[in-house]
Write a protein that holds these residues in place. Structure first.
Motif, short mmCIF file in Angstrom:
data_model
loop_
_atom_site.label_atom_id
_atom_site.label_comp_id
_atom_site.label_asym_id
_atom_site.label_seq_id
_atom_site.Cartn_x
_atom_site.Cartn_y
_atom_site.Cartn_z
N LEU A 193 20.19 59.81 -147.16
CA LEU A 193 18.85 59.28 -146.90
C LEU A 193 18.87 57.76 -146.78
CD1 LEU A 193 16.76 61.54 -149.30
CD2 LEU A 193 16.53 61.45 -146.81
N ILE A 194 19.64 57.12 -147.65
CA ILE A 194 19.70 55.65 -147.63
C ILE A 194 20.51 55.14 -146.45
CG2 ILE A 194 20.53 53.61 -148.86
CD1 ILE A 194 19.94 55.16 -151.48
N ASP A 195 21.72 55.67 -146.29
CA ASP A 195 22.62 55.14 -145.26
C ASP A 195 22.23 55.56 -143.85
OD1 ASP A 195 24.01 54.05 -147.37
OD2 ASP A 195 25.59 55.57 -147.37
N ALA A 196 21.96 56.85 -143.67
CA ALA A 196 21.71 57.35 -142.32
C ALA A 196 20.26 57.15 -141.87
CB ALA A 196 22.08 58.83 -142.24
N VAL A 197 19.31 57.49 -142.75
CA VAL A 197 17.90 57.44 -142.33
C VAL A 197 17.32 56.03 -142.51
CG1 VAL A 197 15.62 58.46 -142.61
CG2 VAL A 197 17.67 59.86 -142.97
N TYR A 198 17.31 55.54 -143.74
CA TYR A 198 16.79 54.19 -143.97
C TYR A 198 17.63 53.16 -143.22
CZ TYR A 198 15.49 49.87 -146.37
OH TYR A 198 15.07 48.59 -146.65
N GLY A 199 18.94 53.34 -143.23
CA GLY A 199 19.82 52.40 -142.54
C GLY A 199 19.50 52.30 -141.06
N SER A 200 19.17 53.44 -140.42
CA SER A 200 18.82 53.42 -139.01
C SER A 200 17.50 52.69 -138.77
CB SER A 200 18.70 54.86 -138.48
OG SER A 200 19.95 55.51 -138.52
N LEU A 201 16.54 52.90 -139.67
CA LEU A 201 15.24 52.25 -139.52
C LEU A 201 15.34 50.74 -139.72
CD1 LEU A 201 12.99 54.75 -141.52
CD2 LEU A 201 13.04 54.45 -139.04
N ALA A 202 16.23 50.32 -140.61
CA ALA A 202 16.34 48.90 -140.95
C ALA A 202 17.42 48.18 -140.16
CB ALA A 202 16.61 48.75 -142.45
N ALA A 203 18.11 48.90 -139.28
CA ALA A 203 19.27 48.32 -138.59
C ALA A 203 18.92 47.11 -137.73
CB ALA A 203 19.94 49.39 -137.73
N GLY A 204 17.68 47.06 -137.22
CA GLY A 204 17.29 45.97 -136.34
C GLY A 204 17.01 44.66 -137.04
N GLY A 205 16.98 44.68 -138.36
CA GLY A 205 16.73 43.45 -139.11
C GLY A 205 15.25 43.15 -139.27
N ALA A 206 14.97 41.99 -139.82
CA ALA A 206 13.59 41.61 -140.16
C ALA A 206 12.70 41.48 -138.94
CB ALA A 206 13.60 40.29 -140.94
N ASP A 207 13.27 41.19 -137.77
CA ASP A 207 12.47 41.00 -136.57
C ASP A 207 12.13 42.31 -135.87
OD1 ASP A 207 12.48 38.25 -136.92
OD2 ASP A 207 14.33 37.99 -135.76
N ASP A 208 12.74 43.40 -136.29
CA ASP A 208 12.48 44.71 -135.68
C ASP A 208 11.34 45.39 -136.44
OD1 ASP A 208 12.46 47.32 -134.75
OD2 ASP A 208 14.63 47.47 -134.63
N PRO A 209 10.25 45.75 -135.75
CA PRO A 209 9.09 46.33 -136.44
C PRO A 209 9.20 47.82 -136.74
CG PRO A 209 8.63 46.17 -134.10
CD PRO A 209 10.01 45.58 -134.30
N THR A 210 10.34 48.43 -136.43
CA THR A 210 10.45 49.89 -136.57
C THR A 210 10.21 50.35 -137.99
OG1 THR A 210 12.05 49.96 -134.74
CG2 THR A 210 11.92 51.89 -136.18
N LEU A 211 10.91 49.75 -138.95
CA LEU A 211 10.77 50.17 -140.34
C LEU A 211 9.34 49.99 -140.84
CD1 LEU A 211 11.84 51.06 -143.09
CD2 LEU A 211 12.60 48.70 -143.49
N GLU A 212 8.76 48.84 -140.56
CA GLU A 212 7.39 48.57 -141.01
C GLU A 212 6.41 49.56 -140.39
OE1 GLU A 212 4.20 44.84 -141.31
OE2 GLU A 212 5.79 44.82 -139.79
#
Length: 301
Positions: free
Chosen positions: A218-237
């Motif tokens: 969950l952390i590496d594959a799912v959350y990691g994919s959402l956060a991969a773009g960094g702070a400037d990527d709005p996907t996770l938010e």
């Protein structure tokens, strides 16, 4: 052991220690298959366990998966009427089913009353095909768990433990499926399909039970994919805001000060990246759990 029994504990098999190997060999009169299974189910994967698997014909890089379920109860289930021999009869039938599908590498055993079979992956018989063929061997009124496909001795242990944790999580999964399917007619085929619970479909529940492999995924594959773009990527938010809003496009768009179509686009992109769709209630739960675990892990690092 019943489904209720599974949910009263952690649902995760305690780790064995290296010293347990000799004790197991003595206890089981040198039965290599039983000792290997007990070690793998207990998370013991050192060189001695690898040697036991070599004796059974398993190489270090064999891809494999586990299937777990309950033996039929006396007078019911798929076979019924076997009394105290039900478990051994079930294990024998599981081995036969695997061999009939072309499987030459099979390790079967029991863990706290649960029947588990570990078998090597084959092109002609996928894990789903093999599991479907085995479902008729287990108790027809209880769930069957399919572990993830892994390789090597560490993978063999991981898929067995994942299948056991998935079986422990099955009551919650079945409730979730029942809620989503409320009011819909259910065919016999659909009922049979609903018995099958895949380990990857039980990630949040396994994590709640303390399954470290599920947490890592969950952390590496799912959350990691959402956060991969960094702070400037709005996907996770965007995904986080959407699932926390109860799946409201309008609320999410307003909170992020964007058009609802922008939210739709971001959610679709996130689904393509992670494999989990935030607009589906069940998958939104997976995403919400992954985000929570990921943020906790990030804060600790």
């Amino acid at each position: 052991m019943t489904e209720q029994d599974l949910t009263t504990g952690s649902g995760v098999t305690p780790q064995r220690t290296a010293g347990d190997v000799l004790d197991l060999i003595t206890t089981h009169d040198g039965d290599v298959e039983t000792v290997a299974f007990e070690c793998l189910a207990g998370g013991l994967t050192d060189a001695r366990v690898a040697s036991l698997m070599h004796v059974l014909g398993w190489s270090d890089d064999v891809r494999c998966f586990a299937v777990a379920g309950f033996a039929p109860t006396v007078g019911g289930g798929a076979t019924g009427g076997f009394g105290g021999d039900a478990v051994m009869h079930t294990l024998a039938r599981l081995r036969t089913t695997a061999h009939d599908l072309g499987g030459s590498l099979v390790i079967a055993g029991t863990h706290e009353g649960i029947c588990v079979v570990l078998t090597a992956s084959r092109a002609a018989a996928t894990p789903e095909v093999t599991c479907t063929a085995m479902m008729g061997v287990f108790d027809a009124d209880r769930p069957v768990a399919l572990g993830p496909e892994r390789h090597g001795v560490h993978g063999a242990s991981a898929t067995i433990r994942a299948a056991l944790a998935t079986l422990a999580a099955a009551p919650a999964i079945r409730e979730s499926r029942a809620a989503q399917g409320a009011g819909r007619p259910t065919s016999v085929a659909r009922q049979e399909l609903n018995r099958l619970v895949r380990a990857e479909d039980a990630l949040p529940e396994r994590a709640l039970l303390g399954d470290e492999d599920a947490k890592r995924e969950l952390i590496d594959a799912v959350y990691g994919s959402l956060a991969a773009g960094g702070a400037d990527d709005p996907t996770l938010e965007t995904v986080s805001t959407f699932v926390l809003s109860g799946g409201s496009l309008e609320t999410t768009a307003k909170a992020l000060n964007v058009h609802p179509n922008t939210v739709r686009y971001r959610l679709k992109r996130a689904a393509d990246t992670t494999g989990w769709d935030a607009t589906d209630p069940r998958e939104a739960y997976v995403l919400r759990t992954a985000i929570a675990l990921g943020r906790i892990a990030a804060a600790r690092s």
